[in-house]
Design a protein around this motif. Structure first.
Motif: not given
Length: 252
Positions: A40-66
């Motif tokens: 399950r190594r690849h599945s774990y990495r894919r999950s981490c990558c998706c989480s990082c992308c999601l948090w990065s997108t949310l952070t950028i949106i929050l900064l633009i909003f501020l």
């Protein structure tokens, strides 16, 4: 007669009983590969990558909003307006071409700068001044400069400079076109470009220095025939202020 005993099945030549055909379950079990759990190594990495992308997108949106909220607050508090510039006068003492197609120019220029803001103060770096023909060819006439100055609130500042020819020989096309325009009765069309950096102070807040360019079009100049300087027509001059913000390789 003695009773004969018959065997229950045929025997092979060695006397052993014949082998029965394998069942379906035996055949399937023989050919089926052994079970190996998938790592399950690849599945774990894919999950981490998706989480990082999601948090990065949310952070950028929050900064633009501020930033948008901060910009709205600054706008309603200070009501910022761009500074304005007008050409007060442009007097030509000398403007001609030598036999070697070298341009000789001696021009006095006055620019009026106005700060319409009640709360904003502008800090200007030294400003470079370029005078060019306004006929689509942008033939350079001469250069000058304004010193650095502070533009206070609701302040009007008169800037003066002397524009001199650069002494460089023009190419054949530019020399021919300029010579024809100098003889034109309608006057020589000119434009002015001001390039500098400016910093804005809003209360206790100071912004980084930003490049600006002021472009003034619509000048009609008349070449003097004697020693008396001639004043160019500046009644139809329109000056536009552009903020030249550079992001990576692009300038806006």
């Amino acid at each position: 007669m003695a009773d004969r005993v018959y065997p229950s099945g045929k025997q092979n030549a060695n006397g052993a009983n014949p082998a029965f055909p394998a069942t379906k379950s035996q055949l399937y079990g023989a050919t089926r590969p052994a079970y190996r759990p998938t790592p399950r190594r690849h599945s774990y990495r894919r999950s981490c990558c998706c989480s990082c992308c999601l948090w990065s997108t949310l952070t950028i949106i929050l900064l633009i909003f501020l930033v948008a909220i901060a910009g709205a607050i600054v706008y309603f508090l200070y009501r910022p307006h761009r500074p304005s510039f007008t050409v007060s006068s442009l007097k030509i003492t000398t403007l001609n071409l030598t036999s070697s197609s070298t341009l000789v120019a001696n021009i006095n220029l006055n620019i009026t700068a106005r700060n319409p803001n009640k709360e904003l103060v502008y800090y200007y770096n030294p400003t470079s001044v370029s005078l060019l023909t306004d006929d689509g060819n942008d033939i350079p006439i001469g250069n000058g400069s304004f010193p650095a100055f502070v533009h206070g609130t609701k302040n009007t500042t008169l800037l003066k400079t002397s524009i001199k020819g650069n002494g460089q020989a023009l190419d054949d096309f530019s020399a021919s076109k300029l010579s024809s325009d100098l003889k034109s009765k309608s006057g020589l069309p000119l434009k002015i470009q001001l390039d500098t950096k400016v910093k804005v102070k809003m209360g206790a807040i100071k912004s980084p220095k930003v490049r600006i360019r002021v472009s003034c079009n619509g000048i009609k100049a008349t070449v003097p025939t004697g020693k008396t300087a001639t004043a160019a027509s500046t009644s139809n001059v329109n000056c536009k202020v552009d903020w030249r913000i550079k992001i990576w390789k692009w300038t806006f």
